[in-house]
Motif scaffolding. Structure first.
Motif, PDB file in Angstrom:
ATOM      1  N   TYR A  92      75.523  51.354  20.414  1.00 20.34           N
ATOM      2  CA  TYR A  92      75.410  52.649  20.501  1.00 20.34           C
ATOM      3  C   TYR A  92      75.035  53.000  21.623  1.00 20.34           C
ATOM      4  CZ  TYR A  92      70.954  51.108  18.166  1.00 20.34           C
ATOM      5  OH  TYR A  92      69.932  50.624  17.877  1.00 20.34           O
ATOM      6  N   GLY A  93      75.443  52.031  22.607  1.00 18.40           N
ATOM      7  CA  GLY A  93      75.258  52.302  24.231  1.00 18.40           C
ATOM      8  C   GLY A  93      73.961  52.485  24.829  1.00 18.40           C
ATOM      9  N   THR A  94      72.770  51.856  23.897  1.00 18.92           N
ATOM     10  CA  THR A  94      71.493  52.015  24.521  1.00 18.92           C
ATOM     11  C   THR A  94      71.128  50.800  25.024  1.00 18.92           C
ATOM     12  OG1 THR A  94      71.013  53.935  22.894  1.00 18.92           O
ATOM     13  CG2 THR A  94      68.893  52.882  23.748  1.00 18.92           C
ATOM     14  N   LEU A  95      70.570  50.922  26.083  1.00 20.62           N
ATOM     15  CA  LEU A  95      69.801  49.653  26.682  1.00 20.62           C
ATOM     16  C   LEU A  95      68.553  50.178  27.433  1.00 20.62           C
ATOM     17  CD1 LEU A  95      72.953  48.780  29.132  1.00 20.62           C
ATOM     18  CD2 LEU A  95      72.193  47.287  27.296  1.00 20.62           C
ATOM     19  N   SER A  96      67.776  48.941  27.526  1.00 22.50           N
ATOM     20  CA  SER A  96      66.371  49.135  28.236  1.00 22.50           C
ATOM     21  C   SER A  96      66.637  48.495  29.570  1.00 22.50           C
ATOM     22  CB  SER A  96      65.291  48.194  27.529  1.00 22.50           C
ATOM     23  OG  SER A  96      65.787  47.018  27.566  1.00 22.50           O
ATOM     24  N   SER A  97      65.875  48.707  30.275  1.00 20.34           N
ATOM     25  CA  SER A  97      65.870  48.169  31.860  1.00 20.34           C
ATOM     26  C   SER A  97      65.831  46.538  31.930  1.00 20.34           C
ATOM     27  CB  SER A  97      64.667  48.765  32.950  1.00 20.34           C
ATOM     28  OG  SER A  97      63.568  48.425  32.369  1.00 20.34           O
ATOM     29  N   LYS A  98      65.164  45.892  30.744  1.00 15.77           N
ATOM     30  CA  LYS A  98      64.959  44.424  30.710  1.00 15.77           C
ATOM     31  C   LYS A  98      66.624  44.162  30.408  1.00 15.77           C
ATOM     32  CE  LYS A  98      62.351  41.271  28.266  1.00 15.77           C
ATOM     33  NZ  LYS A  98      61.765  41.073  27.374  1.00 15.77           N
ATOM     34  N   GLN A  99      67.114  44.918  29.649  1.00 20.67           N
ATOM     35  CA  GLN A  99      68.495  44.457  29.149  1.00 20.67           C
ATOM     36  C   GLN A  99      69.621  44.526  30.163  1.00 20.67           C
ATOM     37  OE1 GLN A  99      68.555  46.763  25.700  1.00 20.67           O
ATOM     38  NE2 GLN A  99      68.179  45.163  24.274  1.00 20.67           N
ATOM     39  N   MET A 100      69.366  45.767  30.907  1.00 19.14           N
ATOM     40  CA  MET A 100      70.550  45.773  32.111  1.00 19.14           C
ATOM     41  C   MET A 100      70.130  44.881  33.026  1.00 19.14           C
ATOM     42  SD  MET A 100      72.724  47.932  33.127  1.00 19.14           S
ATOM     43  CE  MET A 100      72.957  49.436  33.151  1.00 19.14           C
ATOM     44  N   ARG A 101      69.029  44.474  33.270  1.00 18.83           N
ATOM     45  CA  ARG A 101      68.650  43.498  34.373  1.00 18.83           C
ATOM     46  C   ARG A 101      69.415  42.141  33.735  1.00 18.83           C
ATOM     47  NH1 ARG A 101      63.351  45.518  34.914  1.00 18.83           N
ATOM     48  NH2 ARG A 101      63.631  47.066  36.792  1.00 18.83           N
ATOM     49  N   MET A 102      69.246  41.762  32.409  1.00 21.16           N
ATOM     50  CA  MET A 102      70.104  40.566  32.034  1.00 21.16           C
ATOM     51  C   MET A 102      71.329  40.749  32.117  1.00 21.16           C
ATOM     52  SD  MET A 102      69.843  37.814  30.488  1.00 21.16           S
ATOM     53  CE  MET A 102      68.134  37.331  30.070  1.00 21.16           C
ATOM     54  N   LEU A 103      71.915  41.857  31.912  1.00 24.28           N
ATOM     55  CA  LEU A 103      73.522  41.951  32.252  1.00 24.28           C
ATOM     56  C   LEU A 103      73.658  41.783  33.650  1.00 24.28           C
ATOM     57  CD1 LEU A 103      74.241  45.133  29.997  1.00 24.28           C
ATOM     58  CD2 LEU A 103      74.628  42.748  29.375  1.00 24.28           C
ATOM     59  N   ALA A 104      72.918  42.026  34.457  1.00 26.31           N
ATOM     60  CA  ALA A 104      73.044  41.717  35.932  1.00 26.31           C
ATOM     61  C   ALA A 104      73.054  40.209  36.261  1.00 26.31           C
ATOM     62  CB  ALA A 104      72.083  42.637  36.802  1.00 26.31           C
ATOM     63  N   ASP A 163      62.362  54.057  30.876  1.00 27.60           N
ATOM     64  CA  ASP A 163      63.049  52.679  30.479  1.00 27.60           C
ATOM     65  C   ASP A 163      64.293  52.641  29.670  1.00 27.60           C
ATOM     66  OD1 ASP A 163      62.469  50.158  31.206  1.00 27.60           O
ATOM     67  OD2 ASP A 163      61.870  49.661  29.412  1.00 27.60           O
ATOM     68  N   GLU A 164      64.949  53.757  29.993  1.00 28.55           N
ATOM     69  CA  GLU A 164      66.140  53.561  28.945  1.00 28.55           C
ATOM     70  C   GLU A 164      67.592  54.104  29.728  1.00 28.55           C
ATOM     71  OE1 GLU A 164      65.508  54.910  24.779  1.00 28.55           O
ATOM     72  OE2 GLU A 164      67.137  55.837  25.029  1.00 28.55           O
ATOM     73  N   VAL A 165      68.521  53.434  29.382  1.00 24.03           N
ATOM     74  CA  VAL A 165      69.756  53.664  30.069  1.00 24.03           C
ATOM     75  C   VAL A 165      70.774  53.798  28.874  1.00 24.03           C
ATOM     76  CG1 VAL A 165      71.539  52.988  31.605  1.00 24.03           C
ATOM     77  CG2 VAL A 165      69.218  52.027  31.869  1.00 24.03           C
ATOM     78  N   ARG A 166      71.833  54.607  29.263  1.00 21.52           N
ATOM     79  CA  ARG A 166      73.154  54.875  28.147  1.00 21.52           C
ATOM     80  C   ARG A 166      74.317  54.371  28.644  1.00 21.52           C
ATOM     81  NH1 ARG A 166      70.779  58.731  24.502  1.00 21.52           N
ATOM     82  NH2 ARG A 166      68.648  58.448  24.572  1.00 21.52           N
ATOM     83  N   VAL A 167      75.171  53.803  27.850  1.00 23.34           N
ATOM     84  CA  VAL A 167      76.239  53.825  28.350  1.00 23.34           C
ATOM     85  C   VAL A 167      77.455  54.798  27.642  1.00 23.34           C
ATOM     86  CG1 VAL A 167      78.432  52.152  28.521  1.00 23.34           C
ATOM     87  CG2 VAL A 167      76.056  51.177  28.167  1.00 23.34           C
ATOM     88  N   THR A 168      78.366  55.451  28.312  1.00 19.98           N
ATOM     89  CA  THR A 168      79.308  56.155  27.868  1.00 19.98           C
ATOM     90  C   THR A 168      80.583  55.898  27.337  1.00 19.98           C
ATOM     91  OG1 THR A 168      80.485  57.298  29.702  1.00 19.98           O
ATOM     92  CG2 THR A 168      78.010  57.918  29.382  1.00 19.98           C
ATOM     93  N   HIS A 169      81.366  56.546  26.306  1.00 18.35           N
ATOM     94  CA  HIS A 169      82.411  55.937  26.032  1.00 18.35           C
ATOM     95  C   HIS A 169      83.712  56.328  27.142  1.00 18.35           C
ATOM     96  CE1 HIS A 169      84.018  60.058  24.954  1.00 18.35           C
ATOM     97  NE2 HIS A 169      85.244  59.326  24.873  1.00 18.35           N
ATOM     98  N   GLU A 170      82.988  57.185  28.082  1.00 20.03           N
ATOM     99  CA  GLU A 170      83.668  57.542  29.159  1.00 20.03           C
ATOM    100  C   GLU A 170      83.577  56.749  30.259  1.00 20.03           C
ATOM    101  OE1 GLU A 170      83.221  61.669  29.065  1.00 20.03           O
ATOM    102  OE2 GLU A 170      85.530  62.061  28.485  1.00 20.03           O
ATOM    103  N   GLN A 171      83.031  55.436  30.338  1.00 25.01           N
ATOM    104  CA  GLN A 171      82.743  54.472  31.018  1.00 25.01           C
ATOM    105  C   GLN A 171      81.815  54.829  32.169  1.00 25.01           C
ATOM    106  OE1 GLN A 171      87.203  53.518  31.365  1.00 25.01           O
ATOM    107  NE2 GLN A 171      86.290  51.481  31.012  1.00 25.01           N
ATOM    108  N   ASN A 172      80.796  55.731  32.022  1.00 27.07           N
ATOM    109  CA  ASN A 172      79.848  55.859  33.045  1.00 27.07           C
ATOM    110  C   ASN A 172      78.344  55.470  32.279  1.00 27.07           C
ATOM    111  OD1 ASN A 172      81.385  56.932  35.001  1.00 27.07           O
ATOM    112  ND2 ASN A 172      81.712  59.086  33.506  1.00 27.07           N
ATOM    113  N   LEU A 173      77.323  55.669  33.212  1.00 30.69           N
ATOM    114  CA  LEU A 173      76.028  55.625  32.501  1.00 30.69           C
ATOM    115  C   LEU A 173      75.304  56.493  32.698  1.00 30.69           C
ATOM    116  CD1 LEU A 173      75.289  52.129  34.611  1.00 30.69           C
ATOM    117  CD2 LEU A 173      75.973  52.247  32.166  1.00 30.69           C
ATOM    118  N   VAL A 174      74.109  56.714  31.840  1.00 29.57           N
ATOM    119  CA  VAL A 174      73.252  57.759  31.568  1.00 29.57           C
ATOM    120  C   VAL A 174      71.733  57.423  31.790  1.00 29.57           C
ATOM    121  CG1 VAL A 174      72.506  59.628  30.068  1.00 29.57           C
ATOM    122  CG2 VAL A 174      74.922  59.401  30.299  1.00 29.57           C
ATOM    123  N   LEU A 175      71.082  58.334  32.615  1.00 27.13           N
ATOM    124  CA  LEU A 175      69.537  58.080  32.388  1.00 27.13           C
ATOM    125  C   LEU A 175      69.138  59.494  31.587  1.00 27.13           C
ATOM    126  CD1 LEU A 175      68.699  57.241  36.389  1.00 27.13           C
ATOM    127  CD2 LEU A 175      68.855  55.809  34.214  1.00 27.13           C
TER     128      LEU A 175
END
Lengths: 551, 167
Positions: free
Chosen positions: A60-72, A369-381
């Motif tokens: 459901y498009g929810t990430l923590s900063s730790k997860q986002m760093r892992m994606l990096a 500490d939260e990020v969202r991914v949108t279905h329109e291919q953007n990110l959200v704080l």
């Protein structure tokens, strides 16, 4: 956000071990590619034009900063330093090596992530509203139910070999930001007359070759019945969905062929057998998961921030960004920041490892500490204090993520197209880039206003062209790339399928054609009239005249 | 075809009967078409009776006759045809069928875990030599999210029952 308990962790770790074994069998030659294919597809691993592509689930498009760093980290270690955020709120890596995928998955598992069921004919990642939990007027945080559905659908013993892929989206808002009506199942949290919260079910929406806006089959399903009702729908579909024709296998075709009323009755009949039994969703479990989505510790702030007001007055670029990219938050003094992954001339949805780390840092510092991914291919704080907006914008701008184009013509959805995908008939990315460059002038974009352009490189419609205000579909005509335009589509609460304007345009002509469509809109619109409103009011004729008169 | 049942390769006592031939003695498995044609004589013969259903034949078609069968074989014409997963559950859960439910056809080791959970208890496999692999595949996951038909308690139940017990 949700955190794994021992059970969740065990399941993901066991999955990594299982997949490692499957890859070893493939590498040793015990499995042929043909035998391996269904196994890797259950784990998001595709063989594309040039290489394997791995799709990682972002539930459901929810990430923590730790997860986002892992994606990096994964982008850097296993790929060429970038990733691509998708219309299903996931991320794709285009260049992993097969032998390294088990290690990649093991890395992901350390931050409670996986690639389970990101492809294959099974229940895919459940998607939701990117403003879940922070939008005003929401009934409840829909992610609670997304997580319940995620768990229920993970390695479902009965529904892992469906006729076709199966997508579920959940929203709890009247403003549909999750495109629920174009999903196999769209679920809307609603209140009934007695004030109880439950679920409204839409079934059989979808895009692809046969775009359909999903009809409602049940106006109110109680919370405790969520899983038994889902089981009933899936059981009917698993038995009766077509398996003889790939293009007629989605549930929308079944619903259409038997009729919505009849389908609803079939589901209800199945439901009566399993209702009020072991599938009941315990209130304890709802409460357990809800606790993870409890609101963060918001400060009590005034609704308006004096420093923000000063910055807006002093800096026109910042003012434009606040106006376009920052949405109203339910808590006074906070804003929802939309991070555009659509820089002018960029590849829609792509982010480099460095950009992901910038976003992770900002989330940690300024957004609980939260990020969202949108279905329109953007990110959200989702939770930025108004007094922090300026520093966040500066940091984003320094990394090419501060473009004030949310919802404008350059905020396009685009599939990967022929640059990566072996199903594509035409390129999508360069078309998006050329349109973006044509409309690069931000003041021109802001003058045009909201306008959703969506591009698919083939009829499978991964770029959602059917529901673009302006949709662009790449087709192959005798070995040449051509692009068909549709007008009037929408993926929101007023969901509709766009209508084909006329003959397709060549790769060289398509950008001019889009510009002419925009010209007609600007010429004919009444003050404040949206693009869809104009198309409704005047139809396609003025557009046809302008685009085809000279032909 | 080697048969896995009860975690081992076992002798298969069942014989599949062709639709036209004279029935062999002993335990036979017939197609739905033959059952519908010869119900009475099939009921009165000595020996156990089994039924094999194609993936487009729902057990609902024989809902009233299930007592006549000791075995229902469900065919997987291709691994990706997952209808029989629903059929097996329907047989166990709705019709309380207690006989053997056998997976036949394109049965993959990597599906064994799911089949077992849906109520299958016998599996016709291509290669008996890799039994150990098959058994491992059936045990790759120790935790499951959904209630199903194997002995595993779902995570939902474990979470809330262990919690209750601790309180």
């Amino acid at each position: 956000m949700y955190r794994y308990d021992e059970f969740d962790r065990t399941i993901v770790d066991e999955r990594v071990k299982q997949f490692r074994g499957q890859v070893a069998r493939r590498v040793s030659g015990d499995l042929t590619e043909e035998q391996f294919r269904p196994l890797r597809l259950m784990n998001g691993l595709y063989l594309q034009l040039h290489a394997y592509m791995l799709r990682v689930a972002v539930p459901y498009g929810t990430l923590s900063s730790k997860q986002m760093r892992m994606l990096a980290h994964i982008a850097r270690k296993y790929d060429k330093g970038y990733g691509h955020f998708t219309t299903r709120q996931n991320i794709q890596y285009n260049w992993p090596k097969l032998e390294e995928v088990p290690d990649l998955l093991a890395d992901l598992a350390t931050v409670e992530m996986h690639a389970i069921q990101t492809s294959g004919n099974c229940i895919r990642n459940v998607t939701s509203d990117q403003y879940a939990g922070v939008a005003a007027g929401e009934i409840e945080d829909p992610r609670v139910y997304c997580e319940i559905i995620r768990q229920w659908s993970t390695f479902h013993p009965e529904f892992s070999f469906l006729p076709r892929k199966f997508k579920i989206a959940v929203t709890a808002s009247e403003d549909d930001r999750a495109a629920i009506r174009v999903h196999d199942i769209g679920i809307q949290l609603v209140k009934n007359a007695a004030g109880e919260t439950g679920f409204r079910f839409f079934v059989g929406g979808g895009l692809g070759r046969t775009p359909v806006v999903g009809p409602e089959i049940n106006s109110f399903v109680k919370k405790k019945d969520l899983l038994s009702y889902l089981e009933a729908i899936l059981r009917v579909y698993n038995q009766l969905g077509r398996r003889d024709n790939l293009y007629k296998a989605r549930i929308k075709i079944l619903v259409r062929s038997v009729g919505t009323g009849e389908f609803a009755e079939m589901v209800d009949k199945e439901w009566q057998f399993i209702k009020d039994g072991k599938y009941d969703l315990p209130q304890d479990e709802i409460d357990r998961i809800k606790a993870y989505f409890a609101p963060p510790a918001y400060e009590t702030l005034p609704a308006t921030d004096a420093t923000l007001k000063d910055k807006i007055e002093a800096n026109a670029d910042f003012a434009a960004w606040v106006k376009r990219n920052v949405a109203e938050h339910k808590v006074p003094g906070y804003g929802i920041v939309n991070i555009s992954l659509k820089p002018i001339g960029g590849i829609p949805g792509d982010a480099t490892a460095e950009q992901m780390e910038v976003v992770a840092d900002l989330a940690e510092k300024y957004s609980f500490d939260e990020v969202r991914v949108t279905h329109e291919q953007n990110l959200v704080l989702p939770d930025v204090k108004k007094s922090d907006l300026f520093v966040v914008w500066e940091a984003l701008s320094a990394s090419d993520m501060g473009t004030s184009n949310l919802g404008t013509i350059t905020d396009m959805i685009s599939c990967p197209g022929l640059d990566y995908c072996n199903l594509a008939n035409a390129r999508s990315i360069p078309v998006a880039q050329r349109i973006s460059e044509r409309f690069a002038d931000l003041s021109r974009q802001h003058d045009i206003g909201d306008l959703k352009v969506k591009i698919s490189g083939c009829i499978n419609a991964c770029g959602h062209h059917h529901v673009g205000n302006i949709g662009i579909l790449g087709v192959d005509k005798k070995g040449q790339e051509f692009y068909q335009i549709t007008l009037g589509g929408s993926a929101t609460e007023d969901a509709s399928i766009g209508k084909i304007l006329g003959p397709a345009f060549s790769y060289d002509e398509i950008v001019d054609a889009v510009e002419k469509v925009v010209d007609v809109y600007l010429e004919h619109r009444a003050p404040g009239e949206a693009f869809l409103g104009l198309v409704d009011r005047v139809g396609l004729d003025p557009f046809k005249e302008k685009l085809y008169a000279a032909h | 075809m080697p048969l896995i049942k009860g975690d081992q390769i076992t002798e298969d006592p069942w014989v599949y009967a062709d639709d036209e031939d004279e029935l062999p003695s002993g335990d036979v498995v017939v197609h739905l078409e033959r059952w519908e044609k010869d119900k009475d004589s099939l009921r009165s013969r000595n020996g156990k009776l089994g039924l094999i259903l194609r993936s487009d034949q729902s057990p609902e078609l024989v809902a009233d006759d299930l007592a006549a069968f000791d075995l229902i074989a469900l065919d997987f014409p291709a691994f990706k045809d997952g209808r029989a997963f629903s059929y097996a559950r329907m047989l166990r859960e709705r019709f309380a069928f207690e006989g053997e439910i056998r997976a036949v056809g394109d049965v993959h080791r990597d599906q064994l875990f799911f089949m077992h959970r849906c109520g299958f208890d016998a599996f016709e496999v291509e290669n008996a030599a890799v039994l150990q692999d098959w058994l491992e595949a059936a045990r790759e996951f120790t935790s499951v999210y959904q209630p199903a038909l194997d002995a595993k308690q779902s995570v939902l139940r474990l979470r809330h029952h262990t919690k209750k017990a601790a309180e």
